[in-house]
Design an enzyme around this catalytic site. Structure first.
Site, PDB file in Angstrom:
ATOM      1  N   TYR A 203      -0.971  -7.898 -25.391  1.00 42.46           N
ATOM      2  CA  TYR A 203      -0.287  -8.642 -24.335  1.00 42.46           C
ATOM      3  C   TYR A 203       1.188  -8.256 -24.294  1.00 42.46           C
ATOM      4  O   TYR A 203       1.739  -7.934 -23.231  1.00 42.46           O
ATOM      5  CB  TYR A 203      -0.442 -10.147 -24.576  1.00 42.46           C
TER       6      TYR A 203
ATOM      7  N   THR B 283       8.154 -11.693 -21.259  1.00 40.72           N
ATOM      8  CA  THR B 283       7.904 -12.555 -22.410  1.00 40.72           C
ATOM      9  C   THR B 283       8.697 -12.104 -23.625  1.00 40.72           C
ATOM     10  O   THR B 283       8.985 -10.906 -23.793  1.00 40.72           O
ATOM     11  CB  THR B 283       6.404 -12.543 -22.762  1.00 40.72           C
TER      12      THR B 283
ATOM     13  N   ASP C 128      -3.007 -14.658  -5.109  1.00 37.53           N
ATOM     14  CA  ASP C 128      -3.599 -15.027  -6.398  1.00 37.53           C
ATOM     15  C   ASP C 128      -5.107 -14.855  -6.318  1.00 37.53           C
ATOM     16  O   ASP C 128      -5.732 -15.193  -5.298  1.00 37.53           O
ATOM     17  CB  ASP C 128      -3.262 -16.494  -6.709  1.00 37.53           C
TER      18      ASP C 128
ATOM     19  N   GLY D 238      -5.536 -19.421 -11.902  1.00 43.24           N
ATOM     20  CA  GLY D 238      -4.726 -20.304 -11.065  1.00 43.24           C
ATOM     21  C   GLY D 238      -5.581 -21.344 -10.356  1.00 43.24           C
ATOM     22  O   GLY D 238      -6.817 -21.314 -10.414  1.00 43.24           O
TER      23      GLY D 238
ATOM     24  N   LYS E 281       3.414  -6.113 -21.205  1.00 43.35           N
ATOM     25  CA  LYS E 281       4.650  -6.577 -20.570  1.00 43.35           C
ATOM     26  C   LYS E 281       5.797  -5.584 -20.818  1.00 43.35           C
ATOM     27  O   LYS E 281       6.616  -5.317 -19.926  1.00 43.35           O
ATOM     28  CB  LYS E 281       5.025  -7.965 -21.091  1.00 43.35           C
TER      29      LYS E 281
ATOM     30  N   ASN F 185       8.922 -20.268 -25.316  1.00 46.31           N
ATOM     31  CA  ASN F 185       7.725 -21.110 -25.184  1.00 46.31           C
ATOM     32  C   ASN F 185       7.819 -22.042 -23.976  1.00 46.31           C
ATOM     33  O   ASN F 185       8.506 -23.069 -24.039  1.00 46.31           O
ATOM     34  CB  ASN F 185       7.497 -21.921 -26.465  1.00 46.31           C
TER      35      ASN F 185
END
Length: 351
Positions: free
Chosen positions: A140, A116, A31, A36, A144, A169
């Site tokens: 976005y 997503t 990461d 994060g 994806k 969600n």
């Protein structure tokens, strides 16, 4: 054998790391800590690096016996993706391609990907199945979608075996483990509501009261982050040919080949106004409300058909009752400042 979790210090990533550890897997988190948090990781190795840094990635694969990659690392603010698409295509698409190329170079061909429901855009049929046409309406969602497409092509050409998990969600917390949402800026509706009732925000903005829904507000499908975490483990074990805990046959499961995808939602419709009522019930406080115009691109209804995840993975949301979600998020909100300031349990850190 180790599990490499990119973006594992983030919200959903850190909850998944916790479940993997509870099941006895050895985890290495990769990461860059742009969104994060070190405090979200307990008793696991953290390598600080970016997925676009190919040499850094190679060193991780050279050092650790990685069997599977669980890939969360991404930029994920829808509004920012519209105003700064270059950042999203670079971070999400280019970065993910470099990760996949490095995996295959090092002989690792199993991937669980954090996708997503934004890949569906404005769905024509609700509840949404995995067969619904994917036509995103923001950068976005497009990033994806493109990564999913790359995964499919890499499966056909290079033998990559992968699973895309399309969240609805994500919400809630594992407050008992000191984990929950801590975004800056915060953009998720439940934390925004809780910050309003606890006085951190003056008003909550309700975008649109004129949708063609039961009460005029948007309808969404809220799924507890604990349930999302368990789905990642199930997908990972399917890739590895490991039987689920409820299979006592003793027969080795077949490893998944190629690409597959699953919707992760509850199938339950919750409008924003209903959600506000639940927040008021749980907290005992009134939500100061400001009615605003619709936001461009907000679908009226996003609700999952999760039957494929149930039938194939054996996944069933266990924590995703909306009142339970809000209660866990509220408990996290009341203890967040303490938890995020406690660095005593941070795992090993490699710069």
């Amino acid at each position: 054998m180790k599990i490499l979790v990119t973006g594992g210090a983030g919200y959903i990533g850190s909850h998944t790391v916790r479940v993997l550890q509870e099941k006895g897997y050895e985890v290495v988190v990769y990461d860059n800590l742009s969104t994060g948090h070190e405090w979200a990781l307990k008793n696991c190795e953290l390598v600080i690096g970016d997925i676009a840094d190919t040499e850094r990635l190679k060193s991780v694969f050279d050092t650790h016996q990685v069997a599977v990659v669980v890939h969360f690392a991404a930029s994920s603010l829808v509004g920012e993706s519209v105003s700064n698409p270059a950042k999203y295509y670079e971070n999400n698409v280019v970065g993910s391609k470099r990760l996949l190329d490095t995996m295959l170079l090092k002989g690792v061909n199993k991937l669980v990907f954090s996708s997503t429901c934004a890949t569906y855009g404005l769905p024509e049929v609700v509840p949404i199945t995995e067969q619904e046409k994917q036509c995103p309406i923001n950068s976005y969602g497009w990033t994806k979608f493109m990564i999913e497409r790359i995964m499919q092509d890499y499966g056909q050409a290079y033998g990559l075996n992968s699973v895309a998990l399309r969240y609805f969600n994500a919400a809630g917390s594992a407050y008992e483990a000191g984990l929950g949402e801590a975004h800056n800026p915060e953009s998720h509706v439940i934390p925004l509501l809780l910050e309003t009732v606890t006085g951190k925000r003056e008003m909550f903005s309700l975008f649109g009261r004129d949708y063609d829904t039961k009460d005029g507000s948007c309808i969404r499908d809220y799924v507890h982050v604990k349930d999302l975490a368990s789905a990642h483990v199930m997908a990972l074990e399917r890739l590895m040919g490991i039987n689920s805990l409820n299979d006592t046959s003793g027969v080795q499961a077949a490893e998944q080949q190629g690409f597959d995808c699953f919707n992760l939602g509850t199938g339950e419709e919750v409008s924003v106004l209903q959600l506000i009522s639940v927040v008021e019930k749980v907290t005992g406080k009134k939500v100061p409300l400001r009615i605003c115009e619709r936001r461009e691109g907000d679908p009226p209804v996003l609700v999952a058909d999760n039957s494929k995840a149930l039938n194939v993975l054996g996944w069933k949301p266990m924590h995703s009752n909306i009142e339970n979600i809000v209660q866990s998020a509220y408990k996290w909100e009341t203890m967040k400042a303490f938890c995020t300031g406690d660095a005593s349990q941070i795992g090993n850190r490699i710069l």
